[in-house]
Design a protein around this motif. Structure first.
Motif: not given
Length: 416
Positions: A77, A79-80, A191, A222-224, A256, A324, A384
């Motif tokens: 997990i 951030r971009n 992702e 994943s961001h999910r 997070y 998300n 966010d």
């Protein structure tokens, strides 16, 4: 259980500035300009001269160490730009580390980005056999799994078509089917599953869970967060190229979400000539800043937008839970609102009651679109940056999970 992945003091540094233009003639022109003290002829308008960036670098990964055991499903997990994809590329041997050591035991099947590992001129069938050969499998083994791969991907009608004619969704479906069914000891998935539809994503999660239960290892980015929570008992949080925490997934998700900024959002430094948010805040009807609301309580979102040329603007506002999942969305078009025009500062308020299906931690995304602009993208996109908590009795309203669920709202253009 034994460790199948061992990473020790891993770092990856990328140099900024002049790397190459792609042709010898252009490289020579660039070199000649630099010798004469001229600007880079191939830098983009408004971009910092690439000559000035020579010697600059960024650390995508900074002294990362961890182990993954056989049969473990590990979620990653962050951030971009945190370094997740760089880490997976190093583990998949797509790129080399700057320093440190990586030990991997077993064959790796990886799905890093759309098209990775596929030759665009070859058909789907040929690419299945190519990937199997790369993994070290015999043709007989691939023949045995071929029908299962095609059936899982759902592209049987197009299996003899060159993959360059596939849509991104078809690409991902076949690529995942190949990666998951060719018996890798370690399955690495980035992702890219976001390209597929919801039904296929569930199918993929089920397959990854099956792979893990068979004693093989899964690394999943994943961001999910909901998907990671369902698949991975253990997760790892990466921020700015460093591992912040490796623990149970619920603990990592809480860490997070706690790192995200809270109400209000204010711009600290910004180009005064650009359209951007100066301030976004959530208040009660009396104008008091709040981080917690009850279901049914009125909430007012106030936006202050720098609009130096008094352009006609449209807003996008969406609410997301900690997994998300998008809960609700506001746009001018969806709510039949005329574009906002007021400058040099545009002030807008959107007030509504918290609907009964929103509960727990909620994160707000906001964007600005210039009316009439051909590009569908927002000129400013804040993700966010505002978080608040919703309490109260949660109702079982399944319709509320749809992004276009209409929540009655009062929208006003405020005077300066």
């Amino acid at each position: 259980m034994k460790n199948v992945i061992s990473v020790e003091h891993l770092s990856k540094q990328y140099d900024l500035g002049v790397i190459g233009t792609g042709t010898i003639s252009r490289d020579l022109e660039r070199w000649w300009a630099r010798v004469r003290g001229k600007p880079d002829p191939y830098s983009r308008i408004g971009q910092k001269d690439s000559f000035e960036r020579i010697g600059e670098s960024i650390l995508a990964l900074d002294d990362v160490s961890f182990q993954v055991q056989q049969g473990e499903a590990l979620g990653i997990i962050g951030r971009n730009g945190a370094g997740k994809s760089t880490l997976l590329k190093i583990l998949s041997r797509v790129t080399a580390p700057t320093s440190g050591m990586v030990k991997v035991k077993g064959r790796i099947g990886s799905l890093l980005e759309v098209g990775t590992g596929f030759h665009p001129e070859l058909t789907g069938r040929e690419n299945v056999y190519l990937n199997g050969a790369i993994l070290g499998m015999r043709k007989e083994d691939i023949n045995r799994r071929f029908d299962e791969i095609v059936d899982f991907s759902g592209v049987e009608k197009f299996i003899d078509t060159p993959v360059k004619r596939y849509s991104s969704g078809m690409y991902v479906r076949l690529a995942f089917a190949v990666a998951a069914h060719l018996d890798p000891e370690i399955l690495i998935v980035d992702e890219v599953l976001a390209v597929g539809d919801g039904e296929f994503q569930k199918k993929c999660l089920g397959k990854m869970s099956e792979v893990s239960s068979e004693g093989r290892t899964v690394l999943f980015v994943s961001h999910r967060l909901e998907s990671i929570s369902a698949l991975c008992p253990i997760s790892m949080l990466i921020s700015d190229g460093k591992i912040v925490l490796k623990d149970e997934t619920s603990v990592v998700i809480s860490k997070y979400t706690d790192e995200k900024l809270s109400n209000p959002y204010e711009t600290l430094i910004k180009d005064k000539s650009s359209v951007h948010f100066k301030q976004i805040k959530a208040t009660d009807q009396s104008g008091n800043l709040k981080n917690s609301f009850r279901i049914g309580e009125p909430v007012v979102f106030s936006f202050e937008i720098n609009n130096p040329y008094s352009q006609s603007l449209e807003l996008g506002l969406s609410f997301w839970d900690k997994y998300n999942t998008r809960l609700w969305i506001f746009t001018n078009e969806l709510y039949d609102c005329l574009p906002f025009q007021k400058g040099p500062v545009t002030k807008v308020s959107i007030s509504f009651q918290i609907p009964s299906y929103i509960h727990g931690d909620v994160f707000v995304h906001a964007g600005i679109h210039i009316t009439g602009q051909l590009s569908p993208h927002y000129v400013e996109n804040i993700r966010d940056r505002i978080r608040f908590n919703i309490t109260g009795d949660l109702t079982n309203n399944k319709d509320g999970k749809f992004a276009k669920h209409i929540v009655p709202a009062n929208v006003r253009l405020l005077e300066e």
